[in-house]
Design a protein around this motif. Structure first.
Motif, PDB file in Angstrom:
ATOM      1  N   ASN A 308     -44.171 -11.559  24.156  1.00 36.49           N
ATOM      2  CA  ASN A 308     -45.328 -12.244  24.727  1.00 36.49           C
ATOM      3  C   ASN A 308     -45.122 -12.379  26.248  1.00 36.49           C
ATOM      4  O   ASN A 308     -44.136 -11.855  26.800  1.00 36.49           O
ATOM      5  N   ASP A 310     -43.987 -14.473  28.085  1.00 36.14           N
ATOM      6  CA  ASP A 310     -42.792 -15.154  28.589  1.00 36.14           C
ATOM      7  C   ASP A 310     -41.555 -14.276  28.697  1.00 36.14           C
ATOM      8  O   ASP A 310     -40.675 -14.540  29.519  1.00 36.14           O
ATOM      9  N   PHE A 331     -44.962 -21.925  35.564  1.00 40.01           N
ATOM     10  CA  PHE A 331     -46.084 -21.759  34.639  1.00 40.01           C
ATOM     11  C   PHE A 331     -47.126 -22.874  34.907  1.00 40.01           C
ATOM     12  O   PHE A 331     -48.332 -22.637  34.967  1.00 40.01           O
TER      13      PHE A 331
HETATM   14  C1  LIG Z   1     -47.159 -18.295  26.905  1.00 44.76           C
HETATM   15  C2  LIG Z   1     -46.923 -18.700  25.506  1.00 44.76           C
HETATM   16  O1  LIG Z   1     -46.987 -19.838  25.187  1.00 44.76           O
HETATM   17  S1  LIG Z   1     -46.657 -17.441  24.427  1.00 44.76           S
HETATM   18  C3  LIG Z   1     -45.747 -18.180  23.085  1.00 44.76           C
HETATM   19  C4  LIG Z   1     -44.362 -18.560  23.537  1.00 44.76           C
HETATM   20  N1  LIG Z   1     -43.565 -18.999  22.409  1.00 44.76           N
HETATM   21  C5  LIG Z   1     -42.521 -18.262  21.922  1.00 44.76           C
HETATM   22  O2  LIG Z   1     -42.175 -17.207  22.436  1.00 44.76           O
HETATM   23  C6  LIG Z   1     -41.771 -18.892  20.786  1.00 44.76           C
HETATM   24  C7  LIG Z   1     -41.421 -17.864  19.716  1.00 44.76           C
HETATM   25  N2  LIG Z   1     -42.595 -17.507  18.954  1.00 44.76           N
HETATM   26  C8  LIG Z   1     -43.085 -18.307  17.968  1.00 44.76           C
HETATM   27  O3  LIG Z   1     -42.508 -19.343  17.623  1.00 44.76           O
HETATM   28  C9  LIG Z   1     -44.378 -17.909  17.304  1.00 44.76           C
HETATM   29  O4  LIG Z   1     -44.543 -16.517  17.329  1.00 44.76           O
HETATM   30  C10 LIG Z   1     -45.585 -18.587  17.965  1.00 44.76           C
HETATM   31  C11 LIG Z   1     -45.368 -20.123  18.064  1.00 44.76           C
HETATM   32  C12 LIG Z   1     -45.849 -18.039  19.347  1.00 44.76           C
HETATM   33  C13 LIG Z   1     -46.803 -18.318  17.089  1.00 44.76           C
HETATM   34  O5  LIG Z   1     -46.605 -18.999  15.908  1.00 44.76           O
HETATM   35  P1  LIG Z   1     -47.408 -18.657  14.577  1.00 44.76           P
HETATM   36  O6  LIG Z   1     -48.790 -18.256  14.896  1.00 44.76           O
HETATM   37  O7  LIG Z   1     -47.215 -19.769  13.652  1.00 44.76           O
HETATM   38  O8  LIG Z   1     -46.586 -17.379  14.074  1.00 44.76           O
HETATM   39  P2  LIG Z   1     -46.988 -16.400  12.929  1.00 44.76           P
HETATM   40  O9  LIG Z   1     -47.810 -17.102  11.890  1.00 44.76           O
HETATM   41  O10 LIG Z   1     -47.599 -15.226  13.566  1.00 44.76           O
HETATM   42  O11 LIG Z   1     -45.598 -15.978  12.309  1.00 44.76           O
HETATM   43  C14 LIG Z   1     -45.584 -14.975  11.335  1.00 44.76           C
HETATM   44  C15 LIG Z   1     -44.175 -14.730  10.875  1.00 44.76           C
HETATM   45  O12 LIG Z   1     -43.402 -14.193  11.942  1.00 44.76           O
HETATM   46  C16 LIG Z   1     -42.283 -14.978  12.215  1.00 44.76           C
HETATM   47  N3  LIG Z   1     -42.119 -15.077  13.634  1.00 44.76           N
HETATM   48  C17 LIG Z   1     -43.109 -15.311  14.542  1.00 44.76           C
HETATM   49  N4  LIG Z   1     -42.564 -15.341  15.771  1.00 44.76           N
HETATM   50  C18 LIG Z   1     -41.233 -15.140  15.625  1.00 44.76           C
HETATM   51  C19 LIG Z   1     -40.156 -15.062  16.525  1.00 44.76           C
HETATM   52  N5  LIG Z   1     -40.364 -15.242  17.826  1.00 44.76           N
HETATM   53  N6  LIG Z   1     -38.931 -14.851  16.064  1.00 44.76           N
HETATM   54  C20 LIG Z   1     -38.718 -14.678  14.743  1.00 44.76           C
HETATM   55  N7  LIG Z   1     -39.709 -14.726  13.816  1.00 44.76           N
HETATM   56  C21 LIG Z   1     -40.951 -14.960  14.272  1.00 44.76           C
HETATM   57  C22 LIG Z   1     -42.635 -16.344  11.642  1.00 44.76           C
HETATM   58  O13 LIG Z   1     -41.481 -17.105  11.318  1.00 44.76           O
HETATM   59  C23 LIG Z   1     -43.437 -15.966  10.440  1.00 44.76           C
HETATM   60  O14 LIG Z   1     -42.567 -15.562   9.403  1.00 44.76           O
HETATM   61  P3  LIG Z   1     -42.847 -15.991   7.874  1.00 44.76           P
HETATM   62  O15 LIG Z   1     -44.200 -15.437   7.549  1.00 44.76           O
HETATM   63  O16 LIG Z   1     -41.712 -15.364   7.133  1.00 44.76           O
HETATM   64  O17 LIG Z   1     -42.828 -17.497   7.876  1.00 44.76           O
END
Ligand SMILES: CC(=O)SCCNC(=O)CCNC(=O)[C@H](O)C(C)(C)COP(=O)(O)OP(=O)(O)OC[C@H]1O[C@@H](n2cnc3c(N)ncnc32)[C@H](O)[C@@H]1OP(=O)(O)O
Ligand SMILES: O=C([O-])CC(=O)C(=O)O
Length: 374
Positions: A308, A310, A331
């Motif tokens: 993403n 970041d 940010f």
């Molecule tokens: C500028 C910004 O704010 S961009 C976002 C910045 N945040 C991050 O980089 C934190 C890491 N990423 C995350 O925690 C998530 O991807 C979020 C918070 C951004 C989105 O969350 P959600 O919409 O709930 O994620 P989503 O439903 O797409 O997840 C689907 C699956 O992928 C997994 N997944 C999603 N992101 C990650 C990740 N970064 N690392 C590992 N697994 C992940 C989830 O655990 C989930 O697995 P499951 O189905 O087995 O439970």
């Protein structure tokens, strides 16, 4: 770790209207008021994009010059705010410093009526870099810096105060790009926080203070710092690959990957990645950039998870000599434009935001006398 319920997090539910940006619509990825983010990042300065988001049109040359002049004139900090910043310890998180700084500014320069909303926003845009750097340099180097520099842009002002010398043109350019990329993103968590606060007809500083608190978390803006802490622990692409596979095996969340709205890429990544590569070449890096690329490859190959906005911001900021704990405050310097524009949009057509809850607690019951309680 809390259990994630299906449909939780209001995912996919429309919570209101906005004319400010589209996120994840097919074709263009991310637009601000109809302009593609990639075109804005290529052709504009951050101040032009801030003007666009806040006032609804791209400025002509004279409007841009005047807007930049206005922002330059608003960089100073009141003595009472400097005194507060000097009392905050060096080991505080700069996001907490900024949250306090914003709140204190709201005490000293209160938005008395909504007619002052643009003025209050311009003031914060101009002086948030001053707040961050005044505190950082005082608490870390023991110097009271002059925050009223004559630098042309917000990004150059920030780098000048941080490093004690004028920034070079490459770094100023990267700051423009970075601030443009982070400026606005529809109903993300911090913007929604600001809109909920605005819907009670609260003041601009309260809306922004709450939004800073929301952005701070590692699942949102704090991910750029968390990504940096991870990649700097990897000594080579091979080491990165081994560690990343271990993390995935242990089902750890990897910061800087995935997104709540985009499904196969974040359009901001391609842009900042290009600049991170240029900066890597500029500093002669042979580790951090290749490590970052390998992390990207492993995550896509193993989980179809993409970087993403970041992830490559981490190495880009690092190559410009910016301390990791200042990543998320940058940010804020940018997203302030989106927050304020959303507050203005909410105020223009307001109804208090008050969703309903699906109660899953105890059935109605009597209050037992004290003597009968466990
Ligand atoms: C500028 C910004 O704010 S961009 C976002 C910045 N945040 C991050 O980089 C934190 C890491 N990423 C995350 O925690 C998530 O991807 C979020 C918070 C951004 C989105 O969350 P959600 O919409 O709930 O994620 P989503 O439903 O797409 O997840 C689907 C699956 O992928 C997994 N997944 C999603 N992101 C990650 C990740 N970064 N690392 C590992 N697994 C992940 C989830 O655990 C989930 O697995 P499951 O189905 O087995 O439970
Ligand atoms: O939209 C989101 O959920 C998070 C994000 O990328 C942003 O705020 O820039």
């Amino acid at each position: 770790m809390a259990k994630v319920l299906k449909g939780a997090g209001l995912r996919g539910q429309v919570a209101g209207k906005t004319a400010l940006s589209t996120v994840g619509k097919s074709g263009s990825g991310l637009t601000y008021r109809g302009y593609d983010i990639k075109d804005l990042a290529k052709q504009c300065q951050f101040e032009e994009v801030a003007y666009l988001i806040l006032k609804g049109k791209l400025p002509n040359q004279q409007e841009l010059n005047e807007y930049k002049q206005t922002l330059r004139s608003l960089r100073g900090l009141p003595d009472a705010l400097k005194e507060v910043l000097e009392r905050i310890p060096a080991d505080a998180h700069p996001m907490d410093v900024l949250r306090t700084g914003c709140s204190m500014l709201g005490n000293l320069e209160t938005e008395e009526s909504f007619d002052q909303q643009q003025q209050a926003t311009d003031r914060m845009l101009a002086c948030f870099p001053s707040i961050i750097c005044y505190w950082y340099r005082y608490s870390h180097d023991g110097v009271r810096i002059d925050v009223e520099t004559d630098d042309d842009s917000i990004g150059a002002h920030f780098l000048h105060m941080l490093h004690g010398k004028k920034s070079n043109s490459l770094h100023e350019q990267v700051m423009h790009v970075s601030l443009i990329l982070y400026a606005e993103h529809e109903f993300n968590a911090s913007t929604f926080t600001a809109r909920v606060c605005a819907s009670t007809l609260s003041d601009m500083h309260s809306c922004v203070t709450g939004a800073i608190g929301s952005l701070r978390g590692p699942l949102h803006g704090g991910a750029n710092e968390a990504a940096m802490e991870m990649i700097e622990g990897f000594t080579s692409p091979e080491h990165a690959e081994k560690e990343m596979l271990g993390k995935l095996e242990r089902k750890e969340k990897i910061m800087g990957f995935g997104h709540a709205i985009y499904s196969d890429s974040d359009p901001r990544n391609e842009v900042i990645k290009t600049w991170a590569k240029k900066l890597a070449e500029d500093v002669g890096d042979t580790v951090l950039y290749p490590v970052s690329e390998r992390c990207e490859e492993v995550m896509w190959r193993e989980k179809k998870l993409f970087c993403n906005a970041d992830f490559f911001h981490a190495s880009a900021y690092h190559f410009m000599g910016i301390p990791t704990k200042l990543f998320t405050p940058i940010f804020v310097m940018s997203r302030l434009t989106g927050w304020a524009a959303h507050v203005m949009e909410q105020r223009a057509d307001n109804r208090i935001i008050r969703p309903s809850a699906d109660y899953n607690g105890e059935a109605p019951r009597n209050v037992p006398p004290m003597a009968e309680r466990d």
